[in-house]
Design an enzyme around this catalytic site. Structure first.
Site, short mmCIF file in Angstrom:
data_model
loop_
_atom_site.label_atom_id
_atom_site.label_comp_id
_atom_site.label_asym_id
_atom_site.label_seq_id
_atom_site.Cartn_x
_atom_site.Cartn_y
_atom_site.Cartn_z
N VAL A 105 0.94 -1.35 0.02
CA VAL A 105 0.12 -0.14 0.07
C VAL A 105 0.79 1.14 -0.03
O VAL A 105 1.92 1.38 1.15
CB VAL A 105 -0.96 -0.06 1.09
CG1 VAL A 105 -1.82 1.39 1.49
CG2 VAL A 105 -1.94 -1.16 1.20
N ALA A 150 4.38 3.86 2.95
CA ALA A 150 3.94 2.89 2.36
C ALA A 150 4.27 1.71 3.23
O ALA A 150 4.57 1.90 4.55
CB ALA A 150 4.73 2.49 1.21
N LYS A 151 3.63 0.57 3.06
CA LYS A 151 3.85 -0.71 3.82
C LYS A 151 3.50 -1.89 3.02
O LYS A 151 2.79 -1.86 2.09
CB LYS A 151 3.05 -0.87 5.09
CG LYS A 151 3.42 -1.44 6.32
CD LYS A 151 4.69 -0.91 7.19
CE LYS A 151 5.18 -1.71 8.17
NZ LYS A 151 6.26 -1.10 8.94
N GLY A 152 4.04 -2.90 3.52
CA GLY A 152 4.04 -4.18 2.57
C GLY A 152 3.71 -5.31 3.74
O GLY A 152 4.15 -5.38 4.77
N ASP A 191 10.24 -5.38 8.56
CA ASP A 191 9.53 -5.17 9.70
C ASP A 191 9.29 -6.77 10.40
O ASP A 191 10.29 -7.48 10.33
CB ASP A 191 8.13 -4.59 9.01
CG ASP A 191 7.30 -4.20 10.10
OD1 ASP A 191 7.45 -3.14 10.67
OD2 ASP A 191 6.08 -4.75 10.63
#
Ligand code: NAD
Length: 461
Positions: A105, A150-152, A191
């Site tokens: 995202v 953002a992040k995944g 992460d």
């Protein structure tokens, strides 16, 4: 199907097929100004059922209203710019192909390329990734590094995967999202359940598709153009902010007792660096159990024990605790460094600490935040406290772009300056507006993002 064939097929598919692009402008907030919390009582030791996106949007809405952001502009900044969902089939050692789901995202890129970690966990879903991406937008702005948010994540049983299976997940994920990434577009990092090794695989996979590109991910191993100090950076940043805030809570670092929830990258480094300040780490927990020691745990030996055994339990000389006993441990500082929603309305009252420094993202639900405020617990919020990782990721990216390397002292000094400046700017705002640090941090972050979006002509404010 072989990994090679899968990669070739992924490369051949068009952007449209691989990417569900969504410039979502619909209103995703449910907040009416009151802290949302899931119906029913969450068991004391479990995560709140509250959506992570609701937690982040609750604070966004409060801060947006305080700074007078019009509703239509708030709707643009609240929602994500692009959301990608991909299929990740992986052949496992049981001989079967397991299909996992991956997400990336990109929340907001007004201030620079999208930036945010990648999480492998069995509870990852679009809502969580969306929330974490939004948090990154505000965090990079508060720390004043030139990135967006953002992040995944990949929904997979990360801790059950064999090393080769984890590599297959990392490569398949990269090969399916590579088209929306790039060193000037979107740069992933580690992460939960991902680390420098996973970043090396992702960088290698991107390199196969696009040519050698170290700046495509940060948090890489040092021999692969990783940065000195990146592994410790989030924990180190927490400790810098603890030192800034200690006086407010009447604490002396060398006389402080600490409990740490989660003993992975963030928690274990925070614990080690707190011990270096002279603090006593009296209890720690992880996904499998918790331990304590009245005189203080040897945090470095504990990190070695965890590296060997995979859990904190069984550490020589420590007492075993159950999850409720851990939460009720008397300490000066509680550092949540596990998952989101761990401190909620059913357990916030049980914490016996004077300060919370949030290492995890969204560890505290808004209802719990109010309880803690009423109890007079001083909270240093995630959106500022755990920015150390992205700050040193920024330094790593800069070093990669210049093909240059800074020594560890230089990295740590620059990290300290950046974290202290962010704290002082947010603390000044909190005092000026007479609001808690969390709300002040959101105000500062949203203002900076809104200004960049306005200057680009993306919003009219
Ligand atoms: P990690 O995978 O290295 O460690 C996670 C730890 O949490 C492990 O010890 C795990 O056992 C523990 N854990 C999981 N479920 C738990 C539970 N129910 N109760 C207690 N402990 C539990 O992950 P990490 O990189 O250290 O990230 C931890 C948190 O910090 C996450 O919320 C992450 O988003 C946030 N964060 C990480 C970074 C970074 O640079 N790695 C930066 C900013 C924020």
């Amino acid at each position: 199907m072989s990994e090679q064939t899968q990669r070739e097929e992924a490369a051949e598919r068009s952007d449209e097929e691989q990417v569900t692009e969504k410039q979502a402008l619909h209103d995703q907030s449910s907040s009416d100004g009151r802290p949302p919390e899931a119906p029913g009582d969450t068991p004391v030791g479990e995560r709140a059922e509250l959506s992570n996106f609701e937690i982040v949007n609750h604070y966004f809405d409060l801060a947006a209203e305080r700074i007078g952001l019009p509703d239509d502009v708030a709707a643009v900044l609240r929602s994500a710019y692009r959301e990608v969902q991909v299929q990740i089939p992986v052949k496992r050692s049981d001989g079967k192909t397991h299909t996992y789901t991956g997400y990336r995202v990109q929340h907001n890129g007004a201030r620079g390329p999208y930036k945010g970690g990648v999480r492998f966990h069995q509870e990852v879903d679009l809502d969580e990734v969306r929330a974490l991406a939004s948090l990154m937008t505000w965090k990079t702005a508060i720390a004043d590094v030139p990135f967006g948010g953002a992040k995944g994540g990949v929904n997979c049983p990360a801790t059950d995967l064999e090393e080769g299976e984890k590599q297959a997940v990392a490569r398949a994920f990269m090969s399916k999202i590579d088209k929306v990434l790039g060193p000037t577009r979107d740069i992933p990092a580690p992460d939960v359940n991902t680390n420098a090794q996973v970043m090396a695989w992702m960088m290698d996979e991107y390199g196969r598709l696009h040519g050698h590109t170290p700046a495509i991910v940060t948090g890489k191993p040092i021999p692969m153009e990783g940065s000195h100090g990146r592994e410790e950076a989030t924990g180190r940043g927490l400790v810098y902010l603890f030192r800034e805030a200690a006086g407010k809570a009447g604490l002396k670092p060398s006389e402080t007792s600490v409990a740490v929830q989660g003993y992975g990258n963030v928690g274990s480094w925070a614990a080690r660096l707190m011990q270096d300040l002279g603090a006593r780490v009296v209890a720690v927990s992880d996904a499998y159990g918790a331990i304590s020691s009245e005189e203080g745990l040897d945090t470095r030996a504990l990190a070695e024990h965890v590296a060997e055994s995979g859990e904190v339990s069984g550490f020589e000389g420590a007492d075993e605790l159950d999850v409720v006993e851990f939460l009720e441990t008397e300490c000066d500082v509680f550092i949540p460094a596990a998952l989101g929603g761990m401190i909620h309305k059913s357990n916030a009252d049980r914490l016996r600490c004077r300060m919370i420094v949030e290492g995890a993202n969204s560890p505290t639900t808004p209802a719990a935040d109010e309880i803690l405020q009423d109890k007079g617990v001083f909270v240093v919020p995630d959106v500022m406290a755990n920015a150390g990782g992205v700050v040193v990721s920024y330094f790593e990216w800069v070093q990669n772009l210049q093909h240059f390397r800074w020594d560890e002292r230089e990295v740590n000094d620059k990290l300290g300056r950046t974290m202290r400046r962010a704290y002082r700017e947010v603390a000044a705002r909190a005092e000026e507006d007479d609001v808690p640090l969390r709300l002040a941090a959101y105000e500062v972050g949203i203002e900076r993002v809104a200004e960049a979006a306005r200057l680009r002509g993306y919003i009219d404010w």
